[in-house]
Write a protein that holds these residues in place. Structure first.
Motif, PDB file in Angstrom:
ATOM      1  N   GLY A  98       0.848  -1.190   0.000  1.00 30.86           N
ATOM      2  CA  GLY A  98       0.000   0.000   0.000  1.00 30.86           C
ATOM      3  C   GLY A  98       0.883   1.239   0.000  1.00 30.86           C
ATOM      4  N   THR A  99       0.293   2.361  -0.306  1.00 31.82           N
ATOM      5  CA  THR A  99       1.056   3.611  -0.291  1.00 31.82           C
ATOM      6  C   THR A  99       1.370   4.031   1.137  1.00 31.82           C
ATOM      7  OG1 THR A  99      -0.071   4.267  -2.327  1.00 31.82           O
ATOM      8  CG2 THR A  99       1.086   5.994  -1.116  1.00 31.82           C
ATOM      9  N   ASN A 100       0.392   3.923   2.012  1.00 33.16           N
ATOM     10  CA  ASN A 100       0.578   4.283   3.419  1.00 33.16           C
ATOM     11  C   ASN A 100      -0.097   3.248   4.313  1.00 33.16           C
ATOM     12  OD1 ASN A 100       1.912   6.969   3.130  1.00 33.16           O
ATOM     13  ND2 ASN A 100       0.010   7.465   2.069  1.00 33.16           N
TER      14      ASN A 100
ATOM     15  N   PHE B  87       7.358   7.405  14.993  1.00 31.52           N
ATOM     16  CA  PHE B  87       7.369   8.384  13.907  1.00 31.52           C
ATOM     17  C   PHE B  87       6.170   8.264  12.975  1.00 31.52           C
ATOM     18  CE2 PHE B  87      12.081   7.453  14.553  1.00 31.52           C
ATOM     19  CZ  PHE B  87      12.203   8.388  15.557  1.00 31.52           C
ATOM     20  N   ARG B  88       5.078   7.677  13.460  1.00 35.56           N
ATOM     21  CA  ARG B  88       3.813   7.660  12.721  1.00 35.56           C
ATOM     22  C   ARG B  88       2.788   8.416  13.561  1.00 35.56           C
ATOM     23  NH1 ARG B  88       7.668   3.512  11.615  1.00 35.56           N
ATOM     24  NH2 ARG B  88       7.134   2.420   9.676  1.00 35.56           N
ATOM     25  N   LEU B  89       2.616   9.699  13.277  1.00 37.27           N
ATOM     26  CA  LEU B  89       1.723  10.548  14.075  1.00 37.27           C
ATOM     27  C   LEU B  89       1.968  10.340  15.570  1.00 37.27           C
ATOM     28  CD1 LEU B  89      -1.648  10.401  12.095  1.00 37.27           C
ATOM     29  CD2 LEU B  89      -0.086  12.332  12.302  1.00 37.27           C
TER      30      LEU B  89
ATOM     31  N   PHE C 230      -1.358  14.804   3.840  1.00 35.51           N
ATOM     32  CA  PHE C 230      -2.753  15.257   3.876  1.00 35.51           C
ATOM     33  C   PHE C 230      -3.595  14.392   4.809  1.00 35.51           C
ATOM     34  CE2 PHE C 230      -1.603  17.101  -0.368  1.00 35.51           C
ATOM     35  CZ  PHE C 230      -1.689  18.425   0.053  1.00 35.51           C
ATOM     36  N   TYR C 231      -3.234  13.111   4.923  1.00 34.73           N
ATOM     37  CA  TYR C 231      -3.914  12.248   5.895  1.00 34.73           C
ATOM     38  C   TYR C 231      -3.724  12.797   7.304  1.00 34.73           C
ATOM     39  CZ  TYR C 231      -4.833   8.218   8.885  1.00 34.73           C
ATOM     40  OH  TYR C 231      -5.298   7.393   9.878  1.00 34.73           O
ATOM     41  N   ALA C 232      -2.495  13.180   7.630  1.00 32.16           N
ATOM     42  CA  ALA C 232      -2.209  13.714   8.960  1.00 32.16           C
ATOM     43  C   ALA C 232      -2.973  15.016   9.209  1.00 32.16           C
ATOM     44  CB  ALA C 232      -0.706  13.941   9.115  1.00 32.16           C
TER      45      ALA C 232
ATOM     46  N   LEU D  33      -5.972  15.039  12.102  1.00 33.98           N
ATOM     47  CA  LEU D  33      -5.783  15.897  13.272  1.00 33.98           C
ATOM     48  C   LEU D  33      -6.589  17.187  13.200  1.00 33.98           C
ATOM     49  CD1 LEU D  33      -1.884  15.583  13.553  1.00 33.98           C
ATOM     50  CD2 LEU D  33      -3.585  14.354  14.917  1.00 33.98           C
ATOM     51  N   ASN D  34      -7.202  17.447  12.017  1.00 28.77           N
ATOM     52  CA  ASN D  34      -7.832  18.749  11.778  1.00 28.77           C
ATOM     53  C   ASN D  34      -6.868  19.850  12.196  1.00 28.77           C
ATOM     54  OD1 ASN D  34      -9.807  20.606  11.025  1.00 28.77           O
ATOM     55  ND2 ASN D  34     -10.793  20.584  13.036  1.00 28.77           N
TER      56      ASN D  34
END
Length: 356
Positions: free
Chosen positions: A99-101, A229-231, A251-253, A257-258
């Motif tokens: 997967g990409t992420n 190191f993942r959020l 952009f996911y982060a 997290l808004n």
């Protein structure tokens, strides 16, 4: 006749160990000759003619074969990958994850859960070479697989395969998104079941999948550890997301997290073809490092500043009483760091120096 290892990174070094243990004579080629210091068995130049003296080629995932060989010769190359060797020589049930992420996170969770009910090992792109563990006797192997590995894989022998998502990435290597997507889809198992994730709740996905494999597993109250190191919240108001190596993860982060605070970017945007990034949400965007001008050219935000170093940014941020910081680079390390781990550790060290 000798064999040839092409590429001397982590996989190339595992090829070296494997061939040595099996008494197979070999040479090594790598474009970066500094990796081959003190080696005597070196091939200086890689092309159609120079490989004619070798009976077998052992190819590392990140090597772009079209850089060295003619189109007419590419189709005839007799090469082997680490995946091919692992398929041939290891008897475990093999679960491929790509997967990409999110793939490292899912591999991490799934491996932990399977080790509660049975025996498992996590290998591949997560940082544990396949060939270094080719003789393991665990019931399961959970393999994180990159598009580079899948592109070169000869035949698919995964018993199960999981795709977390497929988004824009590695365009510099594959040429376009369609080629990248097709490489990822090569993981779809010919002999087993393929799962396409419909959410990013990878802990729940891992538990559900593991319960299908091990029905006697008690899925309640399982405490799983997370990868760094993942959020990762390293202190109040400060998030280290150094593993963000593409725009999709950035952009996911921001969305998850808004996020409305201070965003820090760095790294080489070339692998996505320098596509424009419209950043919405953060009040300020800080860009630093050797690729800062390239990033400045593609990033769109009303309040961007560029800096030569991360230290410069911390000098600015230390003046703020309230900290709301997201370190989510959105790109591979490029010329700034060796990898995302070194990058993440650098951020943590500076946070301790300036804020603690």
């Amino acid at each position: 006749m000798k064999s040839l290892i092409i590429g001397y990174g982590t996989t190339g070094q595992s090829f070296e160990k494997y061939l040595t243990e099996n008494s197979i004579d070999f040479d090594i080629f790598d474009e970066d000759k500094t990796k081959l210091e003190n080696k005597k068995n070196i091939l200086a130049c890689l092309n159609d003619k120079s490989i004619s003296v070798y009976k077998s080629l052992y190819i590392s995932p990140g090597v772009q074969l079209k850089k060295y060989f003619s189109n007419s010769n590419l189709a005839k190359l007799n090469y082997t990958t680490d995946l091919d060797l692992f398929f041939q020589n290891n008897k475990s049930l093999k679960i491929g994850v790509t997967g990409t992420n999110g793939k490292s996170t899912l591999v991490n969770y799934l491996n932990q859960i399977l080790n509660i009910a049975s025996s498992s090992i996590a290998l591949g792109n997560i940082g544990n070479p396949l060939l270094d563990n080719i003789k393991h006797t665990n019931k399961y192997t959970v393999i994180e697989v990159s598009s580079f590995q899948l592109e070169k894989m000869k035949k698919n022998y995964f018993d199960f395969s999981i795709i977390t998502n497929i988004q824009n990435d590695h365009i510099d290597f594959h040429g376009n998104f369609e080629n990248y997507k097709n490489a990822k889809l090569k993981i779809c198992s010919e002999k087993g079941r393929t799962i396409f994730c419909t959410s990013d709740d990878y802990e729940e996905i891992a538990k559900t999948f593991a319960l299908d494999l091990e029905p006697n597993l008690d899925g309640k109250d399982i405490d799983l550890s997370n990868l760094p190191f993942r959020l990762q919240k390293i202190s109040e108001g400060i998030i280290n997301d150094s593993k963000s190596t593409n725009s999709a993860s950035l952009f996911y982060a921001l969305n998850k997290l808004n996020f409305k605070g201070d965003l820090i970017l760095c790294g080489n945007p070339g692998k996505e073809g320098y596509k424009e990034l419209n950043i919405e949400g953060p009040k300020r965007v800080f860009i630093y490092g050797k690729h800062r001008n390239e990033l400045l050219n593609i990033c769109k935000h009303k309040n961007i500043s560029t800096h030569s170093s991360l230290e410069e940014i911390f000098e600015v941020l230390r003046k703020d009483e309230h900290k709301d910081i997201l370190f989510s680079p959105g790109n591979p390390s490029g010329n700034d760091y060796l990898n995302f781990i070194e990058r993440g550790e650098h951020f943590n060290n500076l946070k301790e120096k300036y804020f603690d």
